[in-house]
Write an enzyme that holds these catalytic residues in place. Structure first.
Site, PDB file in Angstrom:
ATOM      1  N   ASP A   1      45.031  33.722  33.649  1.00 13.57           N
ATOM      2  CA  ASP A   1      43.595  34.002  33.823  1.00 13.57           C
ATOM      3  C   ASP A   1      43.113  34.959  32.734  1.00 13.57           C
ATOM      4  OD1 ASP A   1      41.092  33.794  34.931  1.00 13.57           O
ATOM      5  OD2 ASP A   1      41.407  35.371  36.407  1.00 13.57           O
TER       6      ASP A   1
ATOM      7  N   MET B   1      39.207  38.354  45.101  1.00 15.42           N
ATOM      8  CA  MET B   1      40.367  38.636  45.930  1.00 15.42           C
ATOM      9  C   MET B   1      40.398  40.082  46.406  1.00 15.42           C
ATOM     10  SD  MET B   1      44.390  37.991  45.009  1.00 15.42           S
ATOM     11  CE  MET B   1      44.457  39.243  43.728  1.00 15.42           C
ATOM     12  N   ALA B   2      39.888  41.012  45.597  1.00 13.02           N
ATOM     13  CA  ALA B   2      40.012  42.428  45.928  1.00 13.02           C
ATOM     14  C   ALA B   2      38.808  43.202  45.410  1.00 13.02           C
ATOM     15  CB  ALA B   2      41.305  42.996  45.326  1.00 13.02           C
TER      16      ALA B   2
END
Length: 680
Positions: free
Chosen positions: A134, A22-23
């Protein structure tokens, strides 16, 4: 993001730290607060995705609500040129995944300390109704002081945000995924507890419980297969500690810990001797409503009434035809019925007899040719010869004989068999034997100079009883091992061995007394009593008697360490008392260090080696004598301890045309001298 770019005019990018789904994460420097920070920047290809942006913003919101020493702190949130970014605490160290790989096996006490920090962080998140979803070693950072910090709340969700749950979508890493998440269900606090159990499993074994070629195959194992036993991998793990793993990773959330605090309390006492006899944890049996496969007999039984209740059209027609035929037969005479039905009955009887004979032949053949079976006898604890006899008596063959260490089975006796005792085998099958070599022995290393804390933790995890004796030392740093009671290279049984370490506490401090107006001899006596080194300077003084101290450096009340050097200025008396000119000069003298090594000696037994080792020295006592206008060879000019070759500068003041002398004594032996020292 290029190196050197300044984000928002404040955060200068230094280098990349890693890339995620995501990043991307960068190391940056905060120009205002002058500190290093981590900058998480949403990937350019995802900045137009509303779902990803929402997840990224949710991480910022979740992390800013959480204040805990074991959670990576978020400093700033912002957007620049359409790029979403987070500014977080920079943790200098590594992630838990890499830490396990580098340091495995990890001492059980250290495993518990790491888990307690992780549990503390997750407890704070759960108290704020935030589920991480997560949890995995890659999202847990370990700094240089072994402090664990949880990061990456990218898919964390608040319990009230039910609208954010995605149906039939699995978020999180599949190796640490709870069964309910693998089925596509909603994550709960018990889902995080399941992931924590998998992390504890990996800390203890160095690997994850389930592997597979695809993510789907791994996810299936999470809700179909039992978690492998950590004690099968490492039998030394206490049952109480394994029970924490088993309870946290139960298939049904109801069988897990009710909250993270309960898991932390259970883990904290898992190494306690009071729980040594604890039984293996087994979840309660309960029908959870899952689909069951019924046996064929049940299906048949269920099908019969259905057929009776609702006959098909074909069955109805067939029944009608049979009724009509029966009516016809009745109208024909008895002779006709006898003439045509008798041969059919005979055929049926013949066919039935043939089938019966075939079935009977099959059973007889199975009885005659079925392999003869036998059970593997229990020979654990027996001598090899007795075990061989028992296997032969059971109509089995002895295969390969292996050697293995065992803490419970005596030496030269059977520790186990393969297949295990009680297994049913065909006769004449090969059975391998494992013969005990006794408890596993450990070769002791040379720990001198190593840190006591880490060395003691490692040896205690192996089963050693470790003891400590503390002494002051001017040459060995505090906390370092100076000596050990068990010689390096010796092989011992850890559970039966005590090892004592002599550990340095560093130099003892001394508060200096006032030495002014004291005689040189008095100053030397004070220095000897307090393990200090003295250096003398000489000056004329009309106020202080000749041979007495004019001043000192450091001064009265100063706090110094043992072995430090104190400089004293000694009076030569008034200058008018000197009737002739004086030559002043210095001479450099190198003093060799004697380590007391015995490497050139012949090898002996352990006792002689021990005495030789005790004679070695890590420092030398040096005494220097001078003869000049101010000194006499009958009194010590300077006393000091050395730990390596040392060069000293000796000052001389002699009348013109005269010479001086010096003598250097090391541990009672003269190592340097000169009776004719002059300026030229």
């Amino acid at each position: 993001m290029r190196t050197g770019y300044t984000l928002n005019g404040r955060y200068r990018i230094i280098r990349s730290l890693g890339e995620g789904g995501m990043a991307n994460v960068y190391l940056a420097h905060d120009l205002i607060l002058d500190r290093d920070v981590s900058v998480k920047l949403l990937r350019l290809d995802l900045r137009d995705d509303p779902g990803t942006v929402r997840r990224f913003q949710r991480e910022a919101l979740a992390a800013t609500e959480l204040v805990n020493d074991n959670i990576v702190q978020v400093y700033d949130v912002g957007e620049e040129n359409g790029m979403q970014y987070l500014v977080m605490e920079y943790v200098e160290g590594t992630d838990l995944k890499a830490y396990i790989k580098k340091h495995f096996p990890i001492a059980y006490q250290e495993v518990i300390q790491i888990m307690e920090q992780i549990l503390n962080a997750v407890k704070t998140a759960h108290e704020h109704n935030i589920i991480h979803r997560d949890l995995k070693p890659q999202n847990i950072l370990i700094d240089e002081n072994r402090v664990a910090k949880i990061t990456d709340f990218g898919i964390a969700v608040a319990l009230s945000e039910h609208s954010l749950t995605q149906t039939n979508t699995v978020l999180g890493s599949v190796h640490y995924l709870s069964p309910e998440q693998a089925r596509g269900g909603m994550a709960t606090k018990q889902s995080d507890i399941y992931s924590l159990g998998i992390i504890l499993y990996e800390l203890l074994t160095g690997t994850v419980p389930f592997e597979g070629e695809t993510a789907v195959s791994i996810a299936l194992k999470h809700f179909q297969s039992e978690i492998p036993s950590v004690r099968d991998i490492d039998p030394r793990i206490p049952q109480a500690l394994e029970n924490v793993v088993l309870k946290a990773t139960s298939k049904r959330p109801a069988d897990r810990y009710t909250d993270v605090a309960s898991m932390a309390d259970d883990l904290a006492t898992s190494l306690s001797p009071k729980r040594a006899g604890e039984l293996r944890f087994r979840p309660a049996e309960n029908d959870d409503g899952e689909t069951k496969v019924l046996p064929a007999s049940a299906l048949s039984a269920a099908a019969v009434p259905h057929a009776i209740a609702k006959p098909t059209g074909e069955e109805t027609a067939e029944a009608a035809t049979k009724d009509a035929t029966a009516a016809n037969d009745q109208s024909t005479g008895k002779k006709k019925r006898k003439k045509y039905r008798h041969p059919r009955r005979r055929k049926f009887l013949i066919a039935g007899g043939i089938i019966f004979l075939i079935i009977l032949g099959i059973f007889i053949g199975m009885a005659l040719f079925r392999p003869q079976m036998t059970n593997v006898p229990n020979v654990v604890g027996d001598k090899e010869t007795a075990a061989r006899s028992a296997l032969v008596s059971a109509k089995l063959k002895v295969g390969t004989v292996h050697k293995t260490s065992s803490a419970t089975v005596k030496i030269h006796r059977v520790a186990r068999t393969e297949p295990r005792s009680g297994t049913q085998l065909k006769q004449n099958t090969v059975v391998d034997l494992w013969i005990s070599t006794g408890p596993k022995r450990y070769k002791v290393d040379d720990y001198q100079g190593d840190s006591y804390a880490s060395t003691a933790a490692k040896l205690e995890a192996l089963g050693f009883a470790v003891h400590r004796e503390s002494v002051h030392s001017t040459s060995v740093p505090a906390g370092k091992i100076m000596q050990q009671s068990v010689l390096a290279g010796k092989s011992v049984v850890p559970s039966k061995t005590d090892i004592t370490f002599t550990v340095s506490t560093g130099s003892e401090t001394v508060t200096l007394a006032d030495l002014t107006n004291k005689t040189k001899r008095q100053a030397q006596s004070y220095a000897t009593n307090h393990n200090l080194n003295l250096a003398f300077q000489y000056a004329y003084s009309s106020d202080v008697d000749k041979g007495c101290i004019i001043r000192q450096s450091p001064g009265e009340g100063a706090v110094v360490q043992e072995g430090d050097e104190i400089t004293l200025a000694v009076s030569r008396g008034s200058q008018s008392e000197s009737s002739s000119s004086v030559d002043e000069f210095s001479v450099n003298v190198k003093i060799p260090f004697d380590s007391g090594s015995t490497d050139d000696e012949s090898e002996g037994d352990d006792e002689s080696s021990s005495s030789a080792s005790s004679s070695s020295s890590d420092s030398n006592l040096v005494q220097i004598y001078l003869k000049d206008q101010d000194h006499s060879l009958s009194s010590i000019y300077k006393q000091m301890t050395i730990t390596a070759d040392t060069t000293v500068t000796l000052p001389f003041a002699v009348a013109s045309g005269k010479s001086g002398a010096y003598k250097v004594v090391r541990d009672g032996h003269v190592v340097a001298s000169d009776n004719h020292v002059s300026k030229n």
